[in-house]
Write an enzyme that holds these catalytic residues in place. Structure first.
Site, PDB file in Angstrom:
ATOM      1  N   LEU A 157       1.199  78.889  -3.171  1.00  0.00           N
ATOM      2  CA  LEU A 157       1.513  77.681  -2.402  1.00  0.00           C
ATOM      3  C   LEU A 157       1.932  76.529  -3.314  1.00  0.00           C
ATOM      4  O   LEU A 157       2.611  75.610  -2.888  1.00  0.00           O
ATOM      5  CB  LEU A 157       0.290  77.250  -1.583  1.00  0.00           C
ATOM      6  CG  LEU A 157      -0.144  78.207  -0.476  1.00  0.00           C
ATOM      7  CD1 LEU A 157      -1.489  77.784   0.105  1.00  0.00           C
ATOM      8  CD2 LEU A 157       0.909  78.256   0.619  1.00  0.00           C
ATOM      9  N   LYS A 171      -7.614  77.757  -4.607  1.00  0.00           N
ATOM     10  CA  LYS A 171      -7.158  77.071  -5.824  1.00  0.00           C
ATOM     11  C   LYS A 171      -7.914  77.642  -7.015  1.00  0.00           C
ATOM     12  O   LYS A 171      -9.155  77.592  -7.053  1.00  0.00           O
ATOM     13  CB  LYS A 171      -7.444  75.568  -5.689  1.00  0.00           C
ATOM     14  CG  LYS A 171      -6.629  74.693  -6.610  1.00  0.00           C
ATOM     15  CD  LYS A 171      -7.098  73.259  -6.558  1.00  0.00           C
ATOM     16  CE  LYS A 171      -6.341  72.402  -5.608  1.00  0.00           C
ATOM     17  NZ  LYS A 171      -6.619  70.958  -5.789  1.00  0.00           N
ATOM     18  N   ASP A 208      -6.511  58.407  -6.757  1.00  0.00           N
ATOM     19  CA  ASP A 208      -5.239  59.112  -6.900  1.00  0.00           C
ATOM     20  C   ASP A 208      -4.540  59.272  -5.552  1.00  0.00           C
ATOM     21  O   ASP A 208      -4.000  60.335  -5.250  1.00  0.00           O
ATOM     22  CB  ASP A 208      -5.498  60.479  -7.547  1.00  0.00           C
ATOM     23  CG  ASP A 208      -4.258  61.045  -8.215  1.00  0.00           C
ATOM     24  OD1 ASP A 208      -3.310  60.263  -8.468  1.00  0.00           O
ATOM     25  OD2 ASP A 208      -4.220  62.260  -8.478  1.00  0.00           O
TER      26      ASP A 208
HETATM   27  N1  ATP Z   1      -5.216  73.460   1.499  1.00  0.00           N
HETATM   28  C1  ATP Z   1      -3.935  73.666   1.232  1.00  0.00           C
HETATM   29  N2  ATP Z   1      -3.115  74.164   2.166  1.00  0.00           N
HETATM   30  C2  ATP Z   1      -1.793  74.378   1.920  1.00  0.00           C
HETATM   31  N3  ATP Z   1      -1.210  74.104   0.737  1.00  0.00           N
HETATM   32  C3  ATP Z   1      -1.971  73.605  -0.241  1.00  0.00           C
HETATM   33  C4  ATP Z   1      -3.372  73.366  -0.057  1.00  0.00           C
HETATM   34  N4  ATP Z   1      -3.884  72.856  -1.223  1.00  0.00           N
HETATM   35  C5  ATP Z   1      -2.841  72.776  -2.073  1.00  0.00           C
HETATM   36  N5  ATP Z   1      -1.696  73.227  -1.509  1.00  0.00           N
HETATM   37  C6  ATP Z   1      -0.364  73.311  -2.141  1.00  0.00           C
HETATM   38  O1  ATP Z   1      -0.514  73.528  -3.506  1.00  0.00           O
HETATM   39  C7  ATP Z   1       0.114  72.484  -4.263  1.00  0.00           C
HETATM   40  C8  ATP Z   1      -0.690  72.183  -5.506  1.00  0.00           C
HETATM   41  O2  ATP Z   1      -1.895  71.560  -5.109  1.00  0.00           O
HETATM   42  P1  ATP Z   1      -2.865  70.853  -6.131  1.00  0.00           P
HETATM   43  O3  ATP Z   1      -3.851  70.097  -5.330  1.00  0.00           O
HETATM   44  O4  ATP Z   1      -3.398  71.861  -7.079  1.00  0.00           O
HETATM   45  O5  ATP Z   1      -1.926  70.000  -7.004  1.00  0.00           O
HETATM   46  P2  ATP Z   1      -1.260  68.548  -6.921  1.00  0.00           P
HETATM   47  O6  ATP Z   1      -2.090  67.611  -6.105  1.00  0.00           O
HETATM   48  O7  ATP Z   1       0.175  68.747  -6.494  1.00  0.00           O
HETATM   49  O8  ATP Z   1      -1.277  68.165  -8.437  1.00  0.00           O
HETATM   50  P3  ATP Z   1      -2.442  67.464  -9.297  1.00  0.00           P
HETATM   51  O9  ATP Z   1      -3.747  68.099  -8.880  1.00  0.00           O
HETATM   52  O10 ATP Z   1      -2.047  67.771 -10.678  1.00  0.00           O
HETATM   53  O11 ATP Z   1      -2.364  66.003  -8.934  1.00  0.00           O
HETATM   54  C9  ATP Z   1       0.231  71.318  -3.293  1.00  0.00           C
HETATM   55  O12 ATP Z   1       1.320  70.505  -3.637  1.00  0.00           O
HETATM   56  C10 ATP Z   1       0.419  72.012  -1.950  1.00  0.00           C
HETATM   57  O13 ATP Z   1       1.783  72.309  -1.760  1.00  0.00           O
END
Ligand code: ATP
Length: 318
Positions: free
Chosen positions: A40, A69, A157
């Site tokens: 994702l 994750k 954030d």
């Molecule tokens: N619960 C979820 N459902 C659907 N997609 C998700 C979910 N959590 C994360 N994602 C997808 O995974 C991507 C990466 O998420 P993550 O929270 O790891 O990183 P980020 O917020 O983009 O970066 P950072 O944590 O470095 O600020 C998100 O941009 C989203 O597209």
């Protein structure tokens, strides 16, 4: 656990009707990932995979789609603990639900409800005014709720990448790894441009989140996500302000917001609020209650209200 504040016990959670997150063996989480693997996305913590909880599973969980994750690279134990502690102890309809976690065999994983529409950032250009207003009110309500905790939680954030949307495009705040609760949490956190410098370099206060709300308001009005968000503020000021007053509203706000129920008066009020929140000086930023009140006063043009009762229209009109 590294973080020293009180978590709800399982019994307290069950009493309040909530199910505590499940501790999964990390090997079993691999089995829950969809095959072939569906990535994702990826952030600083690690990679996110799509998965599902099957029927009649051994944890008694309802069948559901999930996002898993997985921490890759440097072990992010402080972020992991902060995320777990906050999501286990705080409940709000606009905060992502933690289904479970794994922290064995040197592997850190977090399991969330799956958010079908992805991030607010990728949906930003399609949002009409009523949906934009709803998202801003929901996020203000979450931040208010976090600040009211004892000790207050500073999210640090807030940005459109950390707001996920469900199938109805309802927003939920995610990614609490960089949050600060009292003295707990990483010393530095946030994102250049959407967080104020005090959040990034150490002395975070609730006013940091107010700055980020300001940037979010302006981003949703202009529907522009600058790679360097610091430029958004200068762009809005350059376009909208005349002698320090918000005048040229139409050069900032995206047209589809005006055709979906935002009056010029409300647009002006919203831009003013965004700029006030993102004031350079802490003291010039309004209080959370004022922000919530201001957002509640911004309405939808009456002649358009009936169209928005239908959800499809609610999202796409304009
Ligand atoms: N619960 C979820 N459902 C659907 N997609 C998700 C979910 N959590 C994360 N994602 C997808 O995974 C991507 C990466 O998420 P993550 O929270 O790891 O990183 P980020 O917020 O983009 O970066 P950072 O944590 O470095 O600020 C998100 O941009 C989203 O597209």
């Amino acid at each position: 656990m590294a973080i020293g504040y009180k978590q709800m016990t399982s019994a307290e959670m069950e009493q309040s009707g909530r199910r505590p997150p499940v501790k999964f063996p990390s090997s079993e989480l691999d089995e829950l990932k969809n095959r072939p693997l569906e990535r994702l996305g990826q952030g600083s913590f690690g990679v996110v995979f799509k998965g599902s909880i099957p029927e009649n599973n051994r944890w008694g969980l309802p069948t559901q789609e999930i996002a898993i994750k997985v921490n890759t690279g440097t072990k992010k134990i402080i972020e992991f603990n902060m995320e777990r502690c906050i999501l286990e102890s705080i409940e709000h309809p606009n905060i992502i639900k933690l289904v479970g976690f794994a922290d064995d065999d040197n592997r850190l994983c977090l399991v969330y409800e799956y958010m079908r529409r992805g991030t607010l950032k990728i949906n930003i250009s399609d949002l009409c005014w009523p949906k934009t207003l709803q998202i801003l009110r929901d996020m203000a309500s979450v931040i208010c709720h976090l600040h009211q905790q004892d000790p207050p939680i500073i999210f640090r954030d807030l940005k459109s990448e950390n707001i996920l949307m469900d199938e109805n495009f309802d927003p939920k705040l995610s990614d609490f790894g960089l949050a600060k609760r009292g003295k707990e949490g990483l010393k530095c956190g946030g994102t250049e441009g959407s967080s104020d410098v005090t959040a990034i370099y150490g002395s975070a206060t609730p006013l940091c989140d107010i700055y980020s709300i300001g940037i979010l308001i302006l981003e949703l009005l202009a529907k522009k996500v600058f790679k360097d968000r610091g430029k958004l503020l200068a762009w809005v000021k350059g376009k909208a302000l005349v002698k320090g007053k918000v005048r040229n509203v139409k050069s900032v706000i995206r047209k589809n917001l005006l055709t979906s129920g935002c009056t010029v008066k409300n647009a002006r009020r919203a831009i003013k609020l965004g700029l006030q929140c993102a004031s350079y000086k802490n003291d010039d930023r309004p209080k959370m209650h004022f922000i919530c009140k201001e957002l509640s006063k911004l309405g939808v043009m009456r002649s358009l209200t009936s169209c928005f009762l239908n959800f499809v229209d609610l999202f796409t009109i304009g």
